[in-house]
Write an enzyme that holds these catalytic residues in place. Structure first.
Site, PDB file in Angstrom:
ATOM      1  N   ARG A   1      -3.990   3.445 -11.621  1.00  0.00           N
ATOM      2  CA  ARG A   1      -3.932   4.904 -11.465  1.00  0.00           C
ATOM      3  C   ARG A   1      -3.263   5.570 -12.651  1.00  0.00           C
ATOM      4  O   ARG A   1      -3.275   6.793 -12.779  1.00  0.00           O
ATOM      5  CB  ARG A   1      -3.171   5.274 -10.187  1.00  0.00           C
ATOM      6  CG  ARG A   1      -3.714   4.702  -8.910  1.00  0.00           C
ATOM      7  CD  ARG A   1      -2.801   5.032  -7.760  1.00  0.00           C
ATOM      8  NE  ARG A   1      -2.687   6.467  -7.618  1.00  0.00           N
ATOM      9  CZ  ARG A   1      -3.568   7.211  -6.938  1.00  0.00           C
ATOM     10  NH1 ARG A   1      -4.605   6.624  -6.362  1.00  0.00           N
ATOM     11  NH2 ARG A   1      -3.429   8.502  -6.842  1.00  0.00           N
TER      12      ARG A   1
ATOM     13  N   TRP B   1       0.646   8.421 -15.461  1.00  0.00           N
ATOM     14  CA  TRP B   1      -0.405   8.892 -16.376  1.00  0.00           C
ATOM     15  C   TRP B   1       0.059  10.277 -16.779  1.00  0.00           C
ATOM     16  O   TRP B   1       0.046  11.208 -15.982  1.00  0.00           O
ATOM     17  CB  TRP B   1      -1.750   8.958 -15.658  1.00  0.00           C
ATOM     18  CG  TRP B   1      -2.908   9.107 -16.613  1.00  0.00           C
ATOM     19  CD1 TRP B   1      -3.563   8.118 -17.284  1.00  0.00           C
ATOM     20  CD2 TRP B   1      -3.518  10.329 -17.038  1.00  0.00           C
ATOM     21  NE1 TRP B   1      -4.559   8.651 -18.072  1.00  0.00           N
ATOM     22  CE2 TRP B   1      -4.547  10.009 -17.955  1.00  0.00           C
ATOM     23  CE3 TRP B   1      -3.315  11.661 -16.745  1.00  0.00           C
ATOM     24  CZ2 TRP B   1      -5.358  10.964 -18.558  1.00  0.00           C
ATOM     25  CZ3 TRP B   1      -4.114  12.618 -17.331  1.00  0.00           C
ATOM     26  CH2 TRP B   1      -5.120  12.262 -18.242  1.00  0.00           C
TER      27      TRP B   1
ATOM     28  N   HIS C   1     -37.643  16.507 -29.313  1.00  0.00           N
ATOM     29  CA  HIS C   1     -37.098  17.874 -29.502  1.00  0.00           C
ATOM     30  C   HIS C   1     -35.770  17.812 -30.243  1.00  0.00           C
ATOM     31  O   HIS C   1     -34.855  18.567 -29.944  1.00  0.00           O
ATOM     32  CB  HIS C   1     -36.947  18.541 -28.132  1.00  0.00           C
ATOM     33  CG  HIS C   1     -38.249  18.620 -27.406  1.00  0.00           C
ATOM     34  ND1 HIS C   1     -39.213  19.568 -27.689  1.00  0.00           N
ATOM     35  CD2 HIS C   1     -38.782  17.809 -26.459  1.00  0.00           C
ATOM     36  CE1 HIS C   1     -40.276  19.363 -26.916  1.00  0.00           C
ATOM     37  NE2 HIS C   1     -40.041  18.311 -26.157  1.00  0.00           N
TER      38      HIS C   1
ATOM     39  N   GLU D   1     -25.667   7.066 -16.916  1.00  0.00           N
ATOM     40  CA  GLU D   1     -24.633   6.159 -16.379  1.00  0.00           C
ATOM     41  C   GLU D   1     -24.386   4.994 -17.340  1.00  0.00           C
ATOM     42  O   GLU D   1     -23.250   4.619 -17.607  1.00  0.00           O
ATOM     43  CB  GLU D   1     -25.060   5.654 -15.005  1.00  0.00           C
ATOM     44  CG  GLU D   1     -24.170   4.605 -14.380  1.00  0.00           C
ATOM     45  CD  GLU D   1     -22.728   5.045 -14.200  1.00  0.00           C
ATOM     46  OE1 GLU D   1     -22.425   6.244 -14.346  1.00  0.00           O
ATOM     47  OE2 GLU D   1     -21.867   4.158 -13.963  1.00  0.00           O
TER      48      GLU D   1
ATOM     49  N   ASN E   1       3.648  12.152  -7.809  1.00  0.00           N
ATOM     50  CA  ASN E   1       2.271  12.114  -8.321  1.00  0.00           C
ATOM     51  C   ASN E   1       1.687  13.489  -8.065  1.00  0.00           C
ATOM     52  O   ASN E   1       1.663  13.960  -6.936  1.00  0.00           O
ATOM     53  CB  ASN E   1       1.446  11.045  -7.600  1.00  0.00           C
ATOM     54  CG  ASN E   1      -0.028  11.121  -7.997  1.00  0.00           C
ATOM     55  OD1 ASN E   1      -0.361  11.588  -9.084  1.00  0.00           O
ATOM     56  ND2 ASN E   1      -0.903  10.697  -7.107  1.00  0.00           N
ATOM     57  N   GLY E   2       1.248  14.176  -9.141  1.00  0.00           N
ATOM     58  CA  GLY E   2       0.661  15.516  -8.977  1.00  0.00           C
ATOM     59  C   GLY E   2       1.164  16.427 -10.084  1.00  0.00           C
ATOM     60  O   GLY E   2       1.729  15.967 -11.072  1.00  0.00           O
TER      61      GLY E   2
ATOM     62  N   LYS F   1      -8.050   5.851 -12.914  1.00  0.00           N
ATOM     63  CA  LYS F   1      -9.087   5.608 -11.908  1.00  0.00           C
ATOM     64  C   LYS F   1      -9.435   6.867 -11.129  1.00  0.00           C
ATOM     65  O   LYS F   1     -10.574   7.096 -10.784  1.00  0.00           O
ATOM     66  CB  LYS F   1      -8.630   4.522 -10.931  1.00  0.00           C
ATOM     67  CG  LYS F   1      -9.682   4.153  -9.890  1.00  0.00           C
ATOM     68  CD  LYS F   1     -10.939   3.589 -10.529  1.00  0.00           C
ATOM     69  CE  LYS F   1     -12.012   3.309  -9.511  1.00  0.00           C
ATOM     70  NZ  LYS F   1     -13.306   2.974 -10.149  1.00  0.00           N
TER      71      LYS F   1
ATOM     72  N   GLU G   1     -16.787   4.454 -21.953  1.00  0.00           N
ATOM     73  CA  GLU G   1     -15.447   4.439 -21.347  1.00  0.00           C
ATOM     74  C   GLU G   1     -14.759   3.085 -21.451  1.00  0.00           C
ATOM     75  O   GLU G   1     -13.538   3.011 -21.354  1.00  0.00           O
ATOM     76  CB  GLU G   1     -15.489   4.914 -19.901  1.00  0.00           C
ATOM     77  CG  GLU G   1     -16.197   4.040 -18.921  1.00  0.00           C
ATOM     78  CD  GLU G   1     -16.058   4.573 -17.487  1.00  0.00           C
ATOM     79  OE1 GLU G   1     -15.009   5.106 -17.119  1.00  0.00           O
ATOM     80  OE2 GLU G   1     -17.030   4.441 -16.742  1.00  0.00           O
TER      81      GLU G   1
ATOM     82  N   CYS H   1      -1.036   9.303 -10.968  1.00  0.00           N
ATOM     83  CA  CYS H   1       0.059   8.341 -11.107  1.00  0.00           C
ATOM     84  C   CYS H   1       0.096   7.552  -9.807  1.00  0.00           C
ATOM     85  O   CYS H   1      -0.626   7.849  -8.867  1.00  0.00           O
ATOM     86  CB  CYS H   1       1.397   9.066 -11.274  1.00  0.00           C
ATOM     87  SG  CYS H   1       1.415  10.183 -12.643  1.00  0.00           S
TER      88      CYS H   1
ATOM     89  N   LYS I   1     -20.728   4.100 -19.174  1.00  0.00           N
ATOM     90  CA  LYS I   1     -20.067   2.787 -19.092  1.00  0.00           C
ATOM     91  C   LYS I   1     -19.664   2.307 -20.485  1.00  0.00           C
ATOM     92  O   LYS I   1     -18.550   1.852 -20.701  1.00  0.00           O
ATOM     93  CB  LYS I   1     -21.007   1.780 -18.432  1.00  0.00           C
ATOM     94  CG  LYS I   1     -21.185   1.985 -16.935  1.00  0.00           C
ATOM     95  CD  LYS I   1     -19.993   1.520 -16.198  1.00  0.00           C
ATOM     96  CE  LYS I   1     -19.330   2.351 -15.155  1.00  0.00           C
ATOM     97  NZ  LYS I   1     -19.449   3.721 -14.952  1.00  0.00           N
TER      98      LYS I   1
END
Ligand code: AGP
Length: 634
Positions: free
Chosen positions: A27, A75, A529, A506, A101-102, A629, A513, A2, A510
């Site tokens: 955030r 968040w 395989h 990677e 935040n936490g 983030k 997300e 947050c 991208k």
């Protein structure tokens, strides 16, 4: 995950707090709120669901007047995103407010004990226990009540508290969640990170675990939880506020993609001086590095992909065995590391909970620890024995791009540094390769210039994917039940070999997300395989096939895919004449470079491709759903 912001000064606080929260919105952005100390010494709050613009709209009709306020953008971790669960939280008499935040890990027991004492809760959050504890311990001195409260808390926090009885005062505290403060003559600011302070000051103080800050209209003091005075350095930040703004691009992500050549140029200029490599901030000596027998890299997400790529580079240039694991796996598997192991911890934010925990696990086992971080004085940067900063500037988009190439560049330089130390690379080879590395920013610029020139073609190709995908869906749904085999899955496969295998991972991350499309990165040699069973005319296969020792093997993989109707988008070295024979949907070229540096080039088209697909699908590119983030909770 947050963002918190606080202001105490001589100006109206509402607009300043809203602006500060907007800088922190990346955030977390499922709800937000503000608490204002008003001149009638009542605390008034406003909280809304959704993004900060909703809070702003509400305040337009009912503005809050005052010069001391705290704000929060959330968040959700405990309690669904609703105005009741949004911060700030008030005590029962509305005389105290807190933002946090936490995660308070023992909140349930604390809540039960408070309820037994008759306290009425208004939310489902863990945070609300804090304000009720402060109320319980408040005897006219806010910082004393906060210090007493912290003794009851277990977990992580960056908090700010205001009281209606103490005008102008904000008390803040930190444990494992980021908190930074700044002040001017008559104004005090606090925030979760420096991007929210830069338009007011670039002289900031990073708060450490266990610190309790009392600030009031430009003055501040710091103590420990016992009340003993502490001093922390004021640091000058060389990021300016424009870096933290979009700079004319439609999205932060595109801006940050285009920033890469300049950032890598600056990194190389700062770190390579007179042919030698320098890490001025590194506190680990050459003699200490010489005792290292192996390296273990830990990281999450894109940082993990940077670490996995660096494994190839470190083993090649420094001749040292390198293991790697995601932080969340490393921390729970009793890792076999000791004082002869160098654990490299890669993290853009320096606050990722699993990576911070992995760092602590490595330290507890006696390993030497080196952080590769972007955010100055972040928790991971401060807790590792040594740190090398990537200096990529604030990365605002949730999807990491410039931080990735900056991490890769710094890790490559570190591989050269160890190679010279262990004498595993000759000065001649080092000189020749460093020359090529110094050309990398120009080569990335060439890719970006090519994209700008051909942007319409890129967009047409991406649009064709969209058409193809939806045509397949229509075909499927118009077929009679008995003719239906399986729905087209719109799957993207990213294939790479050797040092470009991590880039396949990677590129897939991208796309997932920001465009929310199923995508999987895979080592090309593994296709036979099992995964080749996925191939028919549906999936799109992005193949990383630059000039390399595995080029011919990649071509064979592509032929196998084409033989089954798969649609390929190859990323090749410019001038490649063979690839067109394989009838790609479209081909993307990157400049020639030694294979060891090819990931720094092949990743660029994958960043741009994911961006364009998300743009085509109209997604929220800088703030994708469900993400934040910095994942500061486990
Ligand atoms: C990458 O685009 C994602 N945002 C995510 O995977 C990120 O790389 C990961 O959470 C690690 O973050 P860090 O580098 O700040 O530790």
């Amino acid at each position: 995950m947050c963002g918190i912001f606080g202001y105490s000064g001589n100006k109206q606080a509402q607009g300043l707090v809203i602006q500060g929260l907007k800088h922190l919105e990346y955030r977390g952005y499922d709800s937000s709120g503000i608490a204002m100390q008003t001149h009638s010494h009542k605390i008034l709050i406003e909280k809304t669901h959704g993004k900060i613009k909703n809070l702003e709209a509400t305040l337009k009709n009912n503005p809050l007047s005052g010069t001391t306020a705290i704000g929060h953008t959330r968040w959700a971790t405990h309690g669904i995103p609703t105005p009741e669960n949004a911060h700030p939280h008030l005590n029962e008499s509305d005389e105290l407010a807190v933002v946090h935040n936490g995660i308070i890990e023992n909140y349930f027991e604390l809540k039960q004990a408070l309820q037994k004492q008759g306290v009425r809760f208004r939310s489902e959050t863990d945070t609300e226990v804090i304000v009720h504890l402060v109320a319980k311990y408040y005897k006219g001195n806010l910082e004393e009540a906060v210090r007493r409260t912290l003794k009851d808390l277990k977990g992580t926090y960056a908090i700010a508290v205001i009281s209606s009885s103490e005008p102008g005062k904000i008390v803040a505290a930190k444990m494992d969640s980021p908190l930074v403060i700044g002040s001017t003559k008559k104004e005090s600011y606090l925030a979760s990170d420096i991007s929210a302070l830069l338009e007011h000051t670039n002289h900031v103080t990073f708060i450490e675990n266990g610190d309790v800050v009392t600030m009031n209209q430009g003055s501040f003091s710091i103590t420990d939880i016992a009340g003993k005075k502490i001093s922390r350095p004021v640091m000058k930040i060389d990021w300016d506020i424009t870096q933290a703004k979009k700079g004319g691009y439609q999205h932060f992500m595109l801006k940050e993609i285009f920033e890469q050549p300049g950032i890598l140029t600056a990194i190389l200029k700062e770190r390579i001086r007179g042919g030698a490599i320098y890490f001025d901030e590194l506190k680990i000596t050459a003699a200490q590095f010489k005792k290292i027998k192996r390296i273990f890299i830990i990281a999450c997400g894109t940082a993990y992909h940077a670490g996995l790529t660096a494994k190839y580079i470190l083993e090649d240039l420094a001749g040292i065995p390198v293991s790697i694991d995601t932080s969340s796996e490393f921390r729970y598997r009793d890792p076999k590391v000791d004082k002869s192991t160098l654990v490299i911890v890669v993290s853009q934010s320096g606050e990722t909970a699993d990576t911070l925990a992995g760092l602590r696990e490595a330290k507890a086992k006696g390993a030497m620890t080196l952080a590769i971080c972007n955010v100055l004085a972040s928790s991971i940067a401060r807790e590792a024995k040594g740190v090398i900063y990537t200096h990529a500037g604030p990365e605002i988009a949730v999807a990491s791009t410039k931080a990735f190439t900056a991490q890769l560049t710094v890790l490559s330089l570190f591989a050269f540094y160890l190679g010279a130390l262990f004498k595993t690379i000759s000065p001649k080879k080092e000189k020749a390769l460093l020359k090529e590395l110094l050309l990398t920013p120009h080569r990335i610029q060439k890719i970006l210039d090519g994209y700008k020139k051909e942007e319409a073609t890129w967009k047409k190709n991406v649009h064709n994917f969209n058409i193809h995908y939806h045509t397949q869906l229509e075909k499927y749904f118009s077929a009679k039940n008995h003719e239906r085999k399986r729905s087209p899955n719109g799957l993207f496969l990213y294939l790479g070999r050797n040092i470009n295998y991590p880039i396949a991972l990677e590129g897939a991350l991208k796309l997932k997300e920001i465009a929310y499309i199923p995508a999987e990165g895979y080592p090309a040699g593994e296709m036979k395989h099992g995964p080749i069973a996925l191939i028919d005319e549906n999936p799109w296969v992005i193949c990383l096939v630059p000039e390399s020792k595995t080029y011919d093997k990649m071509i064979s993989n592509i032929q196998e895919i084409r033989a089954r109707g798969g649609r390929i988008i190859p990323i090749v070295t410019e001038g490649d004449k063979k690839i067109e024979r394989l009838n790609p949907v479209f081909t993307i070229e990157v400049p020639k470079t030694p294979e060891i540096f090819s990931p720094l080039l092949t990743v660029i088209p994958l960043q741009l491709f994911a961006y364009l697909v998300a743009l085509e699908f109209g997604e929220d590119i800088d703030q994708p759903r469900n993400l934040a983030k910095s994942v500061t909770v486990e």
